[in-house]
Design a protein around this motif. Structure first.
Motif, short mmCIF file in Angstrom:
data_model
loop_
_atom_site.label_atom_id
_atom_site.label_comp_id
_atom_site.label_asym_id
_atom_site.label_seq_id
_atom_site.Cartn_x
_atom_site.Cartn_y
_atom_site.Cartn_z
N ASP A 1 0.85 -1.34 0.04
CA ASP A 1 -0.12 0.08 -0.06
C ASP A 1 0.74 1.12 -0.10
N SER A 2 0.49 2.21 -0.61
CA SER A 2 1.39 3.67 -0.78
C SER A 2 1.31 4.20 0.59
N GLY A 3 0.63 4.07 1.33
CA GLY A 3 0.77 4.50 2.91
C GLY A 3 1.43 3.97 3.87
N SER A 4 2.06 2.48 3.30
CA SER A 4 2.74 1.74 4.05
C SER A 4 4.25 2.13 4.31
N ASN A 5 4.87 2.17 5.48
CA ASN A 5 6.28 2.45 5.76
C ASN A 5 7.15 1.52 5.25
N SER A 6 7.21 0.38 5.41
CA SER A 6 8.04 -0.74 5.12
C SER A 6 7.93 -0.98 3.46
N GLY A 7 6.50 -0.84 3.22
CA GLY A 7 6.07 -1.60 1.80
C GLY A 7 6.69 -0.39 0.66
N TYR A 8 6.45 0.88 0.96
CA TYR A 8 6.53 1.68 0.00
C TYR A 8 7.42 2.92 0.38
N ASN A 9 7.06 3.69 1.38
CA ASN A 9 7.72 4.70 1.70
C ASN A 9 9.07 4.85 2.21
N LEU A 10 9.44 3.76 2.92
CA LEU A 10 10.99 3.49 3.32
C LEU A 10 11.65 3.07 2.01
N PRO A 11 11.26 2.28 1.18
CA PRO A 11 12.10 2.01 0.13
C PRO A 11 12.02 3.24 -0.89
N TYR A 12 11.08 4.03 -0.72
CA TYR A 12 11.15 5.19 -1.77
C TYR A 12 12.48 6.10 -1.18
N HIS A 13 12.41 6.14 0.25
CA HIS A 13 13.25 7.08 0.77
C HIS A 13 14.71 6.65 0.41
N TRP A 14 14.77 5.40 0.52
CA TRP A 14 16.10 5.04 0.35
C TRP A 14 16.48 5.02 -1.10
N LEU A 15 15.74 4.83 -1.91
CA LEU A 15 16.05 5.00 -3.42
C LEU A 15 16.59 6.35 -3.57
N SER A 16 16.11 7.35 -3.01
CA SER A 16 16.14 8.88 -3.14
C SER A 16 17.53 8.93 -2.50
N GLN A 17 18.00 8.37 -1.21
CA GLN A 17 19.01 8.57 -0.48
C GLN A 17 20.30 8.13 -1.73
N GLU A 18 20.07 6.78 -2.00
CA GLU A 18 21.22 6.13 -2.95
C GLU A 18 21.08 6.79 -4.46
N LYS A 19 20.41 7.84 -4.42
CA LYS A 19 20.44 8.69 -5.92
C LYS A 19 20.18 7.72 -7.01
N TYR A 20 19.16 6.80 -6.78
CA TYR A 20 18.84 5.84 -8.04
C TYR A 20 17.93 6.95 -9.13
N PRO A 21 18.00 6.72 -10.36
CA PRO A 21 17.29 7.64 -11.12
C PRO A 21 15.66 7.51 -11.06
N GLN A 22 15.07 8.43 -11.53
CA GLN A 22 13.62 8.57 -11.52
C GLN A 22 13.04 7.15 -12.47
N ASN A 23 11.95 6.75 -11.92
CA ASN A 23 11.29 5.55 -12.57
C ASN A 23 12.28 4.51 -12.60
N PHE A 24 12.97 4.21 -11.37
CA PHE A 24 13.89 3.22 -11.32
C PHE A 24 13.20 1.78 -11.68
N PHE A 25 12.16 1.43 -11.37
CA PHE A 25 11.46 0.25 -11.58
C PHE A 25 10.67 0.57 -12.82
N GLY A 26 10.53 -0.49 -13.63
CA GLY A 26 9.92 -0.23 -14.85
C GLY A 26 8.24 -0.13 -14.71
N LYS A 27 7.77 -1.11 -13.69
CA LYS A 27 6.48 -0.93 -13.36
C LYS A 27 6.42 -1.47 -11.98
N THR A 28 5.19 -0.84 -11.42
CA THR A 28 4.76 -1.16 -10.00
C THR A 28 3.18 -1.67 -10.00
N ILE A 29 3.07 -2.57 -9.07
CA ILE A 29 1.82 -3.05 -8.57
C ILE A 29 1.30 -2.97 -7.43
#
Length: 283
Positions: free
Chosen positions: A123-151
């Motif tokens: 769920d997009s409101g989940s800490n472990s399922g969405y927001n924490l990975p998102y924050h980590w991706l940003s911190q690690e400087k991965y590019p926008q749209n790193f994943f090809g698709k999300t479900i």
């Protein structure tokens, strides 16, 4: 205040931990000499009218929706305790992680290999399922749209199945939910690998309605810090070493992560969920 003859408790967390929450409710019922009726939440806590109407006495809830709710409704909920897991990775602290899982026989060896792959989240409101990975991706400087698709799956347990079944290449799973699922269904361990661990984050707490009054709240907290043998037996089955007293301020860090995650263009595109399946909100 005079305690009611019954209390209402709701869990908004993953169903595979519901047995522990039942044991906690039963134990507090014995201590307080009241009936505690526990139900699995059927909607997002931020959309539950019973919570907004202050009709829930005890709540098992993820830290992120707790903090978000507290921004809207002040001085209603108070944290009691959070579990401390037995495994050494938790360092005897009330924390958990987001484990990024892939199918065991996939050619994905490290996180960078997930570029362009399909990411599954509960769920997009989940800490472990969405927001924490998102924050980590940003911190690690991965590019926008790193994943090809999300479900969007609707629950951690469904996300796990979707990775095993090949419907998604990876998923971010609450570590304690994952460990419990592997304990409940041991054969799953042959089909999954963890390629990245993100965290730690403060463990989802048990919270209580402040209207119950300080003496009763303190009695419940003390009881959980000194569980009886019956509750300890159930705790052991779920890998819980002890309960630790926690404060609302311990979860403020999640608000900062959420603000950063929601304030930037998403790294995840094309999120979708099968509308025929009910949403189970968990950490």
């Amino acid at each position: 205040m005079t305690i009611s003859t019954s209390l209402r408790a709701v869990s908004y967390l993953a169903p595979n931990w519901f047995g522990l929450y039942q044991a906690i409710a039963a134990y507090l019922g014995r201590v307080l000499q009241v009936e505690i009726q526990l139900h699995q939440g059927e909607c997002d806590p931020l959309q539950d009218p019973l919570l907004f109407q202050d009709k829930i006495d005890l709540t098992f809830i993820c830290g992120l929706p707790l903090i978000r709710y507290n921004q809207v409704v002040l001085d209603q909920l108070q944290t009691l305790v959070a579990p401390v897991m037995q495994a050494s990775r938790y360092d005897n602290c009330p924390v958990y992680y987001a484990d990024i899982i892939v199918k065991a026989n996939s050619n994905i060896k490290k996180f960078a290999d997930l570029s362009g792959k399909t990411f599954c989240y509960n769920d997009s409101g989940s800490n472990s399922g969405y927001n924490l990975p998102y924050h980590w991706l940003s911190q690690e400087k991965y590019p926008q749209n790193f994943f090809g698709k999300t479900i969007e799956s609707g629950s951690h347990q469904r996300s796990i199945r979707w990775v095993v079944e090949g419907l998604a290449d990876c998923a971010a799973i609450d570590s304690v939910v994952l460990e419990q699922e592997l304990s409940d269904v041991p054969e799953l361990s042959q089909h999954l690998r963890v390629v990245q661990v993100i965290g730690p984050s403060p463990m989802p707490p048990l919270v209580v309605a402040q209207r119950l009054g300080i003496p009763l709240i303190q009695q419940m907290q003390l009881a959980l810090l000194q569980p009886d043998a019956e509750l300890q037996g159930v705790m052991k089955k779920f890998g819980v070493k002890r309960f630790a007293a926690v404060k609302l301020e311990h979860y403020q860090v999640l608000k900062q992560i959420y603000k950063k995650a929601s304030g930037k263009p998403t790294l995840f595109e094309d999120g979708m969920r099968d509308a025929s399946t009910p949403l189970t909100v968990d950490g």
